[in-house]
Design a protein around this motif. Structure first.
Motif, mmCIF file in Angstrom:
data_model
loop_
_atom_site.group_PDB
_atom_site.id
_atom_site.type_symbol
_atom_site.label_atom_id
_atom_site.label_comp_id
_atom_site.label_asym_id
_atom_site.label_seq_id
_atom_site.Cartn_x
_atom_site.Cartn_y
_atom_site.Cartn_z
ATOM 1 N N HIS A 244 1.445 7.535 5.511
ATOM 2 C CA HIS A 244 1.958 6.206 5.858
ATOM 3 C C HIS A 244 1.878 5.282 4.654
ATOM 4 C CE1 HIS A 244 -2.361 6.157 6.572
ATOM 5 N NE2 HIS A 244 -2.351 4.852 6.333
ATOM 6 N N PHE B 193 0.887 -1.169 0.000
ATOM 7 C CA PHE B 193 0.000 0.000 0.000
ATOM 8 C C PHE B 193 0.921 1.213 0.000
ATOM 9 C CE2 PHE B 193 -4.368 1.376 1.894
ATOM 10 C CZ PHE B 193 -4.440 2.410 0.981
ATOM 11 N N ASP C 10 -5.135 8.544 5.204
ATOM 12 C CA ASP C 10 -6.460 7.929 5.223
ATOM 13 C C ASP C 10 -7.554 8.989 5.025
ATOM 14 O OD1 ASP C 10 -5.258 5.481 5.679
ATOM 15 O OD2 ASP C 10 -5.438 5.634 7.855
ATOM 16 N N HIS D 76 0.062 7.316 1.477
ATOM 17 C CA HIS D 76 -1.267 7.953 1.450
ATOM 18 C C HIS D 76 -1.616 8.459 2.850
ATOM 19 C CE1 HIS D 76 -2.109 3.949 2.989
ATOM 20 N NE2 HIS D 76 -3.218 4.450 3.541
HETATM 21 NI NI NI Z 1 -3.973 3.882 5.407
#
Ligand code: NI
Length: 227
Positions: free
Chosen positions: A159, A93, A98, A96
């Protein structure tokens, strides 16, 4: 500020989760991501409305809400039902933040995401890579914890999750709207509460300075909290 909560789930609770996740019906993780996050997200999740995921989510919430460190740090007002994700080899991932507002599925209610929570469900030796990397003013913190341990961090943080290169990394994650919106205020309350807990254990709950500090703590919460 981020904190780790060792043994947020017992090994028995982890085993209950793993029974479900190991045979789970996984779907593309982009189902719950905003456009920016979706572009950098490669993992799978249990569907939010899957009954087994909801049940496990309840288990995770009950364990964490009974944990004094969790409550002291997050000062939770509302919570999004925990979700479950998994990264296999090559999945990751990218960087980004959240989404700030999330709907609580099936209710029409929304929460502001103040605190992000990840509960690790696989042991570090079960997979390579997959570190959760959280950036703050002091640098990047790499987090890879034992199964059952949790990490809490401000949802405002940039993160990412490093690519998994071997095995499977399974985790539960969710967000909290805190009674105290301002992270600086939340951190001061957490530090103050931790000191009060320590002084209480050494001086006793009736010591005049413990009583005074407890009063200050509650009056600050009264000053800063929304309920
Ligand atoms: Ni996240």
């Amino acid at each position: 500020m981020l904190i780790q909560i060792p043994r947020a789930l017992t090994k028995e609770q982890v085993a209950s989760c793993r029974k479900v996740t190991d045979d789970g019906r996984w779907i593309d993780g982009r189902a719950t991501a905003g456009p920016q996050a979706a572009a950098v997200k490669q993992n799978v999740q249990l569907p939010e409305d899957a009954p087994e995921a909801r049940q496990l989510g309840e288990l995770v919430l009950q364990a964490l809400f009974a944990n004094p460190l969790f409550v002291s740090f997050a000062l939770p007002l509302r919570v999004l039902p925990p979700m479950f994700n998994r990264y296999g080899s090559g999945q990751f991932f990218g960087s980004h933040v959240d989404s700030s507002i999330r709907g609580i599925p099936g209710t029409g209610a929304r929460i502001r995401t103040d605190v992000s929570v990840t509960v690790f469900l696989t042991e570090p030796e079960e997979y390579d890579g997959g570190e959760l990397c959280i950036v703050d003013n002091y640098g990047t913190h790499e987090v890879k914890l034992a199964a059952g341990d949790a990490v809490l961090y401000p949802a405002t943080s940039l993160h990412h999750v490093r690519p998994v290169t071997r095995g499977l990394r399974t985790a539960s994650f969710f967000w909290i709207q805190s009674m105290v919106r301002d992270e600086r205020a939340r951190t001061m309350l957490f530090d103050l509460d931790q000191s009060i807990q320590l002084l209480t254990s050494t001086l006793g709950v009736e010591h005049p300075e413990v009583v005074r500090l407890s009063g200050i703590y509650h009056n600050l919460v009264r000053y800063w909290a929304d309920t």
